[in-house]
Design an enzyme around this catalytic site. Structure first.
Site, PDB file in Angstrom:
ATOM      1  N   ASP A 185      40.052 -23.169  72.917  1.00 57.25           N
ATOM      2  CA  ASP A 185      40.195 -24.581  73.241  1.00 57.25           C
ATOM      3  C   ASP A 185      41.599 -24.771  73.825  1.00 57.25           C
ATOM      4  OD1 ASP A 185      39.797 -27.258  73.596  1.00 57.25           O
ATOM      5  OD2 ASP A 185      39.067 -27.650  71.578  1.00 57.25           O
ATOM      6  N   TRP A 186      41.838 -25.967  74.314  1.00 57.83           N
ATOM      7  CA  TRP A 186      43.090 -26.275  75.014  1.00 57.83           C
ATOM      8  C   TRP A 186      44.296 -25.926  74.133  1.00 57.83           C
ATOM      9  CZ3 TRP A 186      43.722 -29.088  79.787  1.00 57.83           C
ATOM     10  CH2 TRP A 186      45.035 -29.481  80.045  1.00 57.83           C
TER      11      TRP A 186
END
Ligand code: BGC
Length: 749
Positions: free
Chosen positions: A285-286
């Site tokens: 994820d980011w």
């Protein structure tokens, strides 16, 4: 010798994650020996730096030149957040024509519930219990987004969520693993279609895993899920989506039992790769790799880059951990180049399977014509109609269009073109939204009065004289309440789930005018609306319905469509009950047969629940159970039958029942089949959904529904640490919600 030849042959055939050391399983992505040869040929020509470049994903800026040099040097494998087809083509041109090996970029975007044409939020999609329709919506999203060059969506979100405080509950299918799995598969099929077709996108199942169980419903918080809870509840939707061919998977932000997912080898390798044979690609994820430093799981970027790679991550979203440190880690011997090769194979395989090498560019001039196509808007309207749940109706709905004179339209969501799109609607343009006000004005020219009452959901106000006076002049009051889009979604958790601002006061004031009040709630989560129910004659729960919410709701209110949505999540009476879900384990102090619906009438203090698991002030029951929703007609269930009293573990249970429309209008019923394993090696849930379906019946019509349930679907991960069916006594229900129906008993030998 024969044995060696045979196993070599199998290796070539199965290519499970391109590793011959793994259990032999069929490829989950559908890769072929030809694809693998192409991947290997490319890999053999790559320098270490070029390989690491493929593992780097960056967010595009407003200017292509920011990254053009890095793309040219092969330092970027994927970009996200670029939607302009001209700029995307330019990025691809640099990658394909100016980088040494000409490897196209994978262009990703959060296309979560539609691209330009926005569909209901995923929780609303789940309320349809209609995977075919959800698949159609995902296909529409793919057609629109791919026309602009986006070939990878960060969807579906498969996080089981049982706490409506968590803002991201909007983005998933709710509390139930079976429903979530069916919705996830449908979205994967819809996005990915026939992969080589350039109107498709790779799906990305996320967030792996347990993210929805964040403590207290506070986003990003820790989870403490046991292996068994993971395997019985949180992992099955992911496994189903992997089996449906999902090409990519995203790790989650949370740490479970102390291990951040992005560094969790057990889930990313042991389960995902070795048990399930996933041969797609894993992205973080980011900056979730970088967040491992904040978690205190690694001292610096170099350390977390190594941890993430070793755990099984292939691509780094926005930490710049791989690109900055992997080369040095390989040179120092801390990381093996073979680990990098495995990751790059997964990335290249995805690009080859998507046909990116053949079709790196889009026809930018043609992209616009595809957006908001009439058939896309039509699918969005049908989906919004099916996703609305009728939670109360004294008989006032549907309204008779011919006999309804003046209509007062009010409430903060009546004309909120941005907010009705919901969370993650980056690309939905509000000028294309049709609000309830717009739809009603078009349908009833000159008959609609609009007095907002409150301008936005959070507004606080104590006087409603103007709107009450307008209600007195009207024949019917249509009030649209709920929450703005920004109140749900990522990083938007809430501790109070009552209608926000002065909306309850507005509803009560409208009630005082003495006219029929039809309330519609548009929200990103199940709000606690118990105190509002007495103040309306009917209530439709529409979640955030998307671009076509206005026409859909108008059709429902005036009977051109009949509500069929069912709650994909338990609706609570008060936030203090969270988490409360239908498939809870049997306690040692069960209350009255666990029939939750009876409790809606049970006021705390008036009903003795004995020394059981309940609240003194709010009892043991939710406001509405899972799977609940009314129609404009009534349905009756009868003659539930099984084809045997006892089954072998490899048998198939043939179930039949009669569904009758006993009311006066045509309608569609979502029937649900639940099972319970009475005695297990572990305590088991009181009910678990195992099948559902939609039947449309004319008034007076009856239908015998027949279905098959393989006994293997009663399996669970039990005390012996494996998934199996445990022989013994079971019960089975077919009903219109999780709290109704009488069970039939059967045995498994
Ligand atoms: C979210 C993901 C999303 C990613 C890319 C993250 O903050 O958790 O769900 O796909 O951003 O935008």
């Amino acid at each position: 010798m024969m044995k060696t030849i045979k196993s070599l042959f199998l290796c070539v055939l199965t290519l499970a994650a391109a590793s011959c050391g793994r259990p032999q399983q069929a490829s989950t992505t559908g890769t072929t020996p030809a694809v693998e040869r192409r991947v290997d040929a490319l890999l053999s020509r790559m320098t270490l730096a070029e390989k690491i470049g493929q593992m780097n994903q960056v967010s595009a800026g407003s200017d292509v030149s920011n990254y053009s040099d890095a793309v040219r040097k092969g330092q970027i494998g994927s970009i996200l957040n670029e939607v302009d087809p001209v700029r995307i083509n330019e990025f691809q041109r640099i990658a394909v024509e100016e980088s040494r090996l000409g490897i196209p970029l994978l262009v990703g975007r959060d296309v979560i519930h539609g691209f330009h044409t926005v569909f209901p939020i995923p929780l609303g999609l789940a309320a349809t219990f209609d995977p075919a329709l959800v698949e159609e919506g995902a296909r529409v999203a793919s057609v629109e987004a791919s026309a602009q060059g986006i070939r990878w969506t960060f969807s579906p979100m498969l996080d089981i969520a049982r706490d409506p405080r968590w803002g991201r509950i909007a983005e998933g299918s709710g509390e139930d693993p079976y429903l979530d799995a069916r919705m996830g598969e449908a979205m994967v099929r819809g996005y990915q279609g026939t992969l080589q077709d350039s109107t498709t996108m790779a799906a990305c199942i996320k967030h792996f895993v347990g993210y929805g169980a964040a403590e207290g419903g506070r986003d990003y918080n820790s989870t403490f899920l046991s292996e068994r809870q993971l395997r019985n509840v949180y992992l099955p939707p992911f496994e189903a989506a992997v089996r449906a061919g999902a090409l990519t998977l995203m790790t989650s932000f949370n740490d479970n039992d102390g291990i951040p997912s992005t560094g969790n080898r057990f889930i990313l390798k042991d389960i995902l790769r070795d048990e399930w044979g996933f041969d797609g690609m894993v992205v973080t994820d980011w900056n979730s790799m970088g967040e491992m430093i904040s978690h205190g799981y690694g001292a610096d970027r170099k350390e977390v880059a190594r941890e993430a790679l070793e755990a099984g991550v292939d691509m780094d979203m926005m930490t710049y951990g791989f690109i900055s440190h992997l080369e040095e880690l390989v040179r120092s011997g801390a990381v093996r180049e073979s680990a990098i090769d495995a990751a790059v194979r997964n990335i290249l395989r995805t690009k080859v399977l998507l046909g990116l090498f053949e079709h790196p560019y889009v026809d930018a001039a043609a992209a616009e014509a595809v957006q908001y196509a009439p058939e896309h808007l039509d699918a969005a309207r049908r989906t919004a109609e099916e996703s609305a749940i009728l939670l109360k109706n004294t008989g006032v709905l549907p309204l008779d269009a011919a006999r309804t004179g003046r209509i007062l339209v009010t409430g903060p969501m009546a004309d909120a073109p941005h907010d009705q799109l919901g969370t993650w609607a980056f690309d939905g343009q509000k000028q294309h939204t049709i609000t309830p006000l717009a739809a009603l004005r078009e349908r009833f020219p000159g008959r609609v009065d609009y007095v907002p009452g409150l301008r936005f959901s959070r507004e606080k106000k104590s006087h409603f004289d103007e709107v009450v006076a307008a209600a007195r002049r009207a024949d019917v009051v249509l009030v649209f309440l709920g929450e703005e889009a920004i109140l749900s979604g990522e990083a938007h958790s809430l501790a109070d789930l009552n209608l926000i601002g002065s909306q309850s006061e507005l509803l009560a004031a409208l009630r005082s005018a003495g006219k029929p009040v039809i309330a519609t709630v548009m929200a990103g989560r199940p709000l606690t609306i118990e105190r509002d129910l007495p103040n309306c004659d009917a209530l439709l729960y529409a979640f955030h319905p998307g671009t076509m919410g206005g026409p859909a709701l108008t059709n429902l209110i005036f009977g051109d469509a009949t509500p069929s949505g069912k709650t994909p999540i338990t609706f609570l009476r008060t936030v203090g009950q969270a988490p409360m879900y239908y498939a809870h384990n049997m306690t040692g102090r069960p209350y009255n047969g666990e029939t939750l619906l009876d409790g809606i009438e049970a006021e705390a203090g008036q009903t003795s629940l004995g020394n059981t698991s309940y609240y003194l002030d709010y009892g043991a029951y939710p406001l509405f159970p899972f799977g609940y929703g009314l129609s404009y007609t009534e349905f009756a269930y009868s003659d539930l039958a099984l084809d045997a009293a006892s089954y072998r573990r490899d048998g198939v249970i043939r179930v039949s029942f009669t569904l009758s429309n006993t009311g006066r209008r045509a309608g569609t019923e979502v029937w649900q089949l639940y099972v319970r394993d009475l005695v297990g090696s572990l305590t088991r849930p009181v009910k678990e959904l195992r099948r559902f379906g939609r039947e449309t019946l004319e008034p007076g019509e009856s239908r015998r529904v027949e279905l098959e349930l393989p006994v293997s679907e009663l399996a669970f991960w039990g005390a012996e640490r494996k998934k199996q069916v445990e022989p013994g006594d079971f019960q089975l229900w077919v009903a219109g919600d999780s709290a109704s129906g009488e069970p039939l008993a059967f045995k498994v030998e």
